[in-house]
Scaffold this active site. Structure first.
Site, PDB file in Angstrom:
ATOM      1  N   ASN A  16     -67.458  23.194  10.745  1.00 33.78           N
ATOM      2  CA  ASN A  16     -67.921  24.529  11.140  1.00 33.78           C
ATOM      3  C   ASN A  16     -66.757  25.490  10.928  1.00 33.78           C
ATOM      4  OD1 ASN A  16     -68.828  26.834  12.363  1.00 33.78           O
ATOM      5  ND2 ASN A  16     -68.948  25.977  14.432  1.00 33.78           N
ATOM      6  N   LYS A  18     -66.699  28.658  11.146  1.00 33.58           N
ATOM      7  CA  LYS A  18     -66.724  29.831  12.038  1.00 33.58           C
ATOM      8  C   LYS A  18     -66.410  31.097  11.231  1.00 33.58           C
ATOM      9  CE  LYS A  18     -65.714  26.816  15.908  1.00 33.58           C
ATOM     10  NZ  LYS A  18     -65.081  26.592  17.217  1.00 33.58           N
ATOM     11  N   HIS A 101     -74.624  27.238  18.963  1.00 34.87           N
ATOM     12  CA  HIS A 101     -73.218  26.937  19.253  1.00 34.87           C
ATOM     13  C   HIS A 101     -72.812  27.662  20.541  1.00 34.87           C
ATOM     14  CE1 HIS A 101     -68.871  26.783  18.904  1.00 34.87           C
ATOM     15  NE2 HIS A 101     -69.054  25.772  18.072  1.00 34.87           N
ATOM     16  N   GLU A 103     -70.303  29.321  21.269  1.00 37.49           N
ATOM     17  CA  GLU A 103     -69.763  30.671  21.063  1.00 37.49           C
ATOM     18  C   GLU A 103     -70.901  31.678  20.935  1.00 37.49           C
ATOM     19  OE1 GLU A 103     -67.308  29.550  17.760  1.00 37.49           O
ATOM     20  OE2 GLU A 103     -65.994  28.440  19.125  1.00 37.49           O
ATOM     21  N   GLU A 173     -70.877  19.326  22.405  1.00 38.25           N
ATOM     22  CA  GLU A 173     -69.585  20.013  22.357  1.00 38.25           C
ATOM     23  C   GLU A 173     -69.274  20.591  23.731  1.00 38.25           C
ATOM     24  OE1 GLU A 173     -68.579  21.358  18.066  1.00 38.25           O
ATOM     25  OE2 GLU A 173     -69.706  22.957  19.023  1.00 38.25           O
ATOM     26  N   GLY A 179     -61.467  24.095  20.621  1.00 44.09           N
ATOM     27  CA  GLY A 179     -60.302  24.903  20.254  1.00 44.09           C
ATOM     28  C   GLY A 179     -59.180  24.849  21.273  1.00 44.09           C
ATOM     29  N   SER A 220     -62.054  19.737  19.506  1.00 44.42           N
ATOM     30  CA  SER A 220     -60.674  19.273  19.257  1.00 44.42           C
ATOM     31  C   SER A 220     -60.618  17.917  18.559  1.00 44.42           C
ATOM     32  CB  SER A 220     -59.872  19.254  20.567  1.00 44.42           C
ATOM     33  OG  SER A 220     -59.778  20.566  21.109  1.00 44.42           O
TER      34      SER A 220
HETATM   35  P1  13P Z   1     -62.532  22.730  17.350  1.00 44.74           P
HETATM   36  O1  13P Z   1     -62.660  21.495  16.502  1.00 44.74           O
HETATM   37  O2  13P Z   1     -61.661  23.774  16.768  1.00 44.74           O
HETATM   38  O3  13P Z   1     -62.223  22.388  18.779  1.00 44.74           O
HETATM   39  O4  13P Z   1     -64.010  23.406  17.364  1.00 44.74           O
HETATM   40  C1  13P Z   1     -65.111  22.623  17.636  1.00 44.74           C
HETATM   41  C2  13P Z   1     -66.327  23.405  17.348  1.00 44.74           C
HETATM   42  O5  13P Z   1     -66.629  24.381  18.001  1.00 44.74           O
HETATM   43  C3  13P Z   1     -67.153  22.989  16.206  1.00 44.74           C
HETATM   44  O6  13P Z   1     -68.389  23.616  16.226  1.00 44.74           O
END
Ligand code: 13P
Length: 258
Positions: A16, A18, A101, A103, A173, A179, A220
């Site tokens: 992803n 982003k 997601h 976010e 997740e 992150g 992560s």
């Molecule tokens: P990270 O791997 O940067 O923690 O992000 C995970 C994520 O949100 C994938 O959709």
């Protein structure tokens, strides 16, 4: 409509990206990772760049086995919805779309209801849905993870008919692991999937389909910790954020799944 189930729980490693990479930068990254990704067999690989890079990346992936996905869609097929993108528009380039997601839930007002609309739109346009679920840190600390996640799965997937178990991927997740470098333990994620996500899927679609739906872990994931997740019986791959933007790291994660 969607391709028939073959080996339904083939490991899936999804990147992803982003809000990163212009179309030119995206193709640069694809060219860096392509040889490594193509050398890994027995693992499905999926890249999810921003909308503006989909066409360019789809050209670069032509003739490869690597799948392409978007990060969002709108459920309407057309209309006065400035700035939105429909499932049919994505289906010209993509096989997958990420939906719900954390976010998007946190910053763009997405709810289980809008997630449900989006999953329906995706499936009805021959796109496989990667539906994301996960509890916040507070929900985790308050002991509400199981309740929150079962509700997200149930309400996100209500009144949906799956033609086959590969139409749908669920990504677990935990919000506190995204992150942050603070990944969930592999055992903890596995238990949550086994005790909450898969039984909820079985309640919706029946045991046989539920057993065939891939459930990914995200949060992560790095080359150094990826193998621990893939050794777990219920974890069928990873949804990778930060590490999917580095060719060596993303290739390393796919190797760990092979
Ligand atoms: P990270 O791997 O940067 O923690 O992000 C995970 C994520 O949100 C994938 O959709």
């Amino acid at each position: 409509m969607i391709k028939p189930v073959t080996n339904s729980r083939t490991p899936l490693i999804a990147g992803n990206w982003k809000l990163h990479k212009t179309a030119v930068e995206a193709n640069q990254l694809v060219s860096e990772m392509l040889p490594g990704l193509q050398a890994v067999t027995g693992v499905e690989k999926l890249l999810c760049p921003p909308f503006t890079a989909l066409q360019a990346v789809s050209e670069s992936l032509k003739g490869t086995e690597i799948a392409l996905g978007a990060q969002n869609l709108h459920w309407e097929t057309s209309g006065a919805l400035t700035g939105e993108i429909s499932a049919a528009m994505l289906a010209e380039f993509c096989q997958y779309v990420i939906i719900g997601h954390s976010e998007r839930r946190a910053y763009f007002g997405e709810t289980d209801e809008t997630v449900n609309h989006k999953v329906r739109a995706a499936l009805s346009h021959n796109l496989r849905a990667v539906m994301c679920v996960g509890e916040t840190l507070k929900e985790n600390e308050d002991g509400q993870a199981a309740e929150v996640i079962s509700r997200q799965v149930r309400d996100g997937l209500t009144e949906i008919n799956l033609a086959g178990s590969t139409d749908l991927v669920v990504a677990y997740e935990p919000v506190w692991a995204i992150g942050t470098g603070r990944a969930a333990t592999a055992e903890g994620a596995n238990l949550l999937i086994r005790n909450v996500i898969r039984p909820t899927l079985a309640g919706l679609f029946g045991e046989e389909i539920a057993q065939g739906i891939r459930v990914l872990y995200g949060g992560s994931v790095k080359p150094g910790n990826a193998a621990e997740y893939f050794q777990q019986s219920e974890i069928d791959g990873a949804l990778v954020g930060g590490a999917s933007l580095k060719a060596d790291d993303f290739v390393g994660i796919t190797q760990a799944a092979a």
